[in-house]
Design a protein around this motif. Structure first.
Motif, PDB file in Angstrom:
ATOM      1  N   GLU A  42     -13.469  11.369   7.955  1.00 45.14           N
ATOM      2  CA  GLU A  42     -12.929  12.902   8.111  1.00 45.14           C
ATOM      3  C   GLU A  42     -11.387  12.889   8.600  1.00 45.14           C
ATOM      4  N   ILE A  43     -10.761  11.849   7.698  1.00 45.26           N
ATOM      5  CA  ILE A  43      -9.355  11.891   8.065  1.00 45.26           C
ATOM      6  C   ILE A  43      -8.652  12.571   7.218  1.00 45.26           C
ATOM      7  N   SER A  44      -7.973  13.763   7.456  1.00 44.16           N
ATOM      8  CA  SER A  44      -7.278  14.568   6.479  1.00 44.16           C
ATOM      9  C   SER A  44      -5.652  14.743   6.657  1.00 44.16           C
ATOM     10  N   GLN A  45      -5.294  14.449   7.911  1.00 48.12           N
ATOM     11  CA  GLN A  45      -3.964  14.471   8.097  1.00 48.12           C
ATOM     12  C   GLN A  45      -3.093  13.323   7.432  1.00 48.12           C
ATOM     13  N   GLU A  46      -2.083  13.845   6.627  1.00 46.20           N
ATOM     14  CA  GLU A  46      -1.244  12.914   5.898  1.00 46.20           C
ATOM     15  C   GLU A  46      -0.807  11.939   6.683  1.00 46.20           C
ATOM     16  N   CYS A  47      -0.296  12.249   7.948  1.00 44.98           N
ATOM     17  CA  CYS A  47       0.516  11.363   9.000  1.00 44.98           C
ATOM     18  C   CYS A  47      -0.584  10.089   9.225  1.00 44.98           C
ATOM     19  N   THR A  48      -1.858  10.692   9.642  1.00 47.13           N
ATOM     20  CA  THR A  48      -3.022   9.584   9.925  1.00 47.13           C
ATOM     21  C   THR A  48      -3.057   8.515   8.551  1.00 47.13           C
ATOM     22  N   LYS A  49      -3.284   9.091   7.654  1.00 43.92           N
ATOM     23  CA  LYS A  49      -3.501   8.513   6.382  1.00 43.92           C
ATOM     24  C   LYS A  49      -2.455   7.496   6.281  1.00 43.92           C
ATOM     25  N   PHE A  50      -1.206   7.812   6.286  1.00 42.07           N
ATOM     26  CA  PHE A  50      -0.041   6.962   6.205  1.00 42.07           C
ATOM     27  C   PHE A  50      -0.036   5.960   6.960  1.00 42.07           C
ATOM     28  N   HIS A  51      -0.572   5.997   8.590  1.00 45.91           N
ATOM     29  CA  HIS A  51      -0.453   4.929   9.644  1.00 45.91           C
ATOM     30  C   HIS A  51      -1.646   4.002   9.287  1.00 45.91           C
ATOM     31  N   CYS A  52      -2.798   4.493   8.646  1.00 49.65           N
ATOM     32  CA  CYS A  52      -3.865   3.668   8.493  1.00 49.65           C
ATOM     33  C   CYS A  52      -3.806   2.767   7.387  1.00 49.65           C
ATOM     34  N   VAL A  53      -2.839   3.399   6.336  1.00 45.13           N
ATOM     35  CA  VAL A  53      -2.575   2.250   5.173  1.00 45.13           C
ATOM     36  C   VAL A  53      -1.726   1.394   5.789  1.00 45.13           C
ATOM     37  N   VAL A  54      -0.430   1.626   6.497  1.00 38.98           N
ATOM     38  CA  VAL A  54       0.725   0.996   6.963  1.00 38.98           C
ATOM     39  C   VAL A  54       0.162  -0.104   7.622  1.00 38.98           C
ATOM     40  N   SER A  55      -0.854  -0.058   8.332  1.00 42.76           N
ATOM     41  CA  SER A  55      -1.528  -1.164   9.245  1.00 42.76           C
ATOM     42  C   SER A  55      -2.287  -2.036   8.621  1.00 42.76           C
ATOM     43  N   ILE A  56      -2.437  -1.807   7.584  1.00 39.25           N
ATOM     44  CA  ILE A  56      -3.480  -2.976   6.650  1.00 39.25           C
ATOM     45  C   ILE A  56      -2.539  -3.649   5.841  1.00 39.25           C
ATOM     46  N   LEU A  57      -1.354  -3.341   5.227  1.00 37.07           N
ATOM     47  CA  LEU A  57      -0.672  -3.782   4.087  1.00 37.07           C
ATOM     48  C   LEU A  57       0.056  -5.105   4.747  1.00 37.07           C
ATOM     49  N   ASP A  58       0.117  -5.963   3.777  1.00 34.77           N
ATOM     50  CA  ASP A  58       0.817  -7.221   4.149  1.00 34.77           C
ATOM     51  C   ASP A  58       2.365  -7.187   4.131  1.00 34.77           C
ATOM     52  N   CYS A  59       2.984  -8.327   4.473  1.00 38.52           N
ATOM     53  CA  CYS A  59       4.448  -8.262   4.604  1.00 38.52           C
ATOM     54  C   CYS A  59       5.060  -7.947   3.081  1.00 38.52           C
ATOM     55  N   ASP A  60       4.521  -8.390   2.143  1.00 41.46           N
ATOM     56  CA  ASP A  60       5.373  -8.522   0.867  1.00 41.46           C
ATOM     57  C   ASP A  60       5.280  -7.141   0.481  1.00 41.46           C
ATOM     58  N   VAL A  61       4.176  -6.261   0.824  1.00 38.31           N
ATOM     59  CA  VAL A  61       3.884  -4.880   0.343  1.00 38.31           C
ATOM     60  C   VAL A  61       4.915  -3.922   1.336  1.00 38.31           C
ATOM     61  N   LEU A  62       4.775  -4.465   2.590  1.00 39.46           N
ATOM     62  CA  LEU A  62       5.569  -3.548   3.693  1.00 39.46           C
ATOM     63  C   LEU A  62       7.022  -3.861   3.188  1.00 39.46           C
ATOM     64  N   THR A  63       7.439  -4.837   2.844  1.00 37.72           N
ATOM     65  CA  THR A  63       9.051  -5.029   2.443  1.00 37.72           C
ATOM     66  C   THR A  63       9.262  -4.198   1.270  1.00 37.72           C
ATOM     67  N   CYS A  64       8.442  -3.997   0.552  1.00 33.85           N
ATOM     68  CA  CYS A  64       8.874  -3.022  -0.742  1.00 33.85           C
ATOM     69  C   CYS A  64       9.095  -1.569  -0.497  1.00 33.85           C
ATOM     70  N   VAL A  65       8.478  -1.409   0.766  1.00 30.14           N
ATOM     71  CA  VAL A  65       8.418   0.157   1.027  1.00 30.14           C
ATOM     72  C   VAL A  65       9.086   0.164   2.399  1.00 30.14           C
ATOM     73  N   SER A  66       9.755  -0.485   2.848  1.00 33.24           N
ATOM     74  CA  SER A  66      10.402  -0.704   4.253  1.00 33.24           C
ATOM     75  C   SER A  66      11.126   0.409   4.673  1.00 33.24           C
ATOM     76  N   SER A  67      11.755   1.109   3.541  1.00 31.71           N
ATOM     77  CA  SER A  67      12.750   2.115   4.151  1.00 31.71           C
ATOM     78  C   SER A  67      12.028   3.235   4.304  1.00 31.71           C
ATOM     79  N   LEU A  68      10.754   3.656   3.621  1.00 34.11           N
ATOM     80  CA  LEU A  68       9.706   4.797   3.899  1.00 34.11           C
ATOM     81  C   LEU A  68       9.156   4.576   5.178  1.00 34.11           C
ATOM     82  N   ILE A  69       8.899   3.188   5.526  1.00 31.78           N
ATOM     83  CA  ILE A  69       8.167   2.875   6.857  1.00 31.78           C
ATOM     84  C   ILE A  69       9.051   3.331   7.992  1.00 31.78           C
TER      85      ILE A  69
END
Length: 192
Positions: A42-69
């Motif tokens: 029952e997660i519906s907030q964009e911010c919560t979804k954002f942080h859930c996904v960021v918390s599980i991404l590896d460093c290669d993927v995080l590096t590709c979207v680092s400016s957004l994070i």
């Protein structure tokens, strides 16, 4: 709080969020898993979804979207993150079409598995009639000669699976080779 008020208060529970490691080869499909877990939890907030996904991404993927994070947007956090990741890792339409037209072979796959791969690569850019033609061209000549039916792609792939199984059951005894003779496939029914 009285006993009746306590009984009517909804109990708050948490559902753990645990997505699999990110699939660089198929980001669209990967995102379906966390989104399914968002529904369950029952997660519906964009911010919560954002942080859930960021918390599980590896460093290669995080590096590709680092400016957004590093500087999250003020709204649509998750949607923007998802769009950026898919944009970076998903094959372009040109790459999909090229793979569709050049790289498809039956190989060790069943015809149904090949059809699923063709549908994934197609992404709606090629008509069903053209898909049928391309699909039939990937089949062995002995199978191509059998088909004269006007079925949909799914049914066509299922029929090809059955023909492939039958052809695989060919027996060789000494120098004599026996095979089951398939004469005609008419709308999903085989005649022998």
């Amino acid at each position: 709080m009285t006993k009746t008020e306590e009984d009517s208060t909804p109990e708050l529970g948490r559902v753990a969020f645990k997505a699999p490691p990110f699939w660089k080869s198929n980001p669209e499909l990967w995102f379906l898993q966390p989104e399914s877990q968002f529904v369950t939890a029952e997660i519906s907030q964009e911010c919560t979804k954002f942080h859930c996904v960021v918390s599980i991404l590896d460093c290669d993927v995080l590096t590709c979207v680092s400016s957004l994070i590093q500087k999250p947007p003020t709204d649509n956090h998750y949607t923007q993150l998802k769009d950026q990741i898919i944009g970076r890792y998903a094959d372009s339409e040109d790459a999909r079409l090229k793979a569709f037209l050049q790289d498809l072979q039956l190989g060790d796959n069943t015809p149904s598995q090949l059809m699923m791969r063709m549908k994934k690569l197609n992404n709606g850019s090629i008509s069903e009639d053209v898909m049928k033609t391309l699909f039939l061209q990937t089949l062995p000549l002995s199978m191509q000669q059998i088909f004269v039916c006007d079925e949909g792609l799914e049914k066509l792939a299922q029929i090809a699976d059955k023909i492939g199984e039958t052809m695989a059951n060919t027996s060789v005894i000494g120098e004599v080779k026996t095979t089951l003779s398939l004469n005609l496939c008419v709308c999903g029914q085989l005649t022998f």
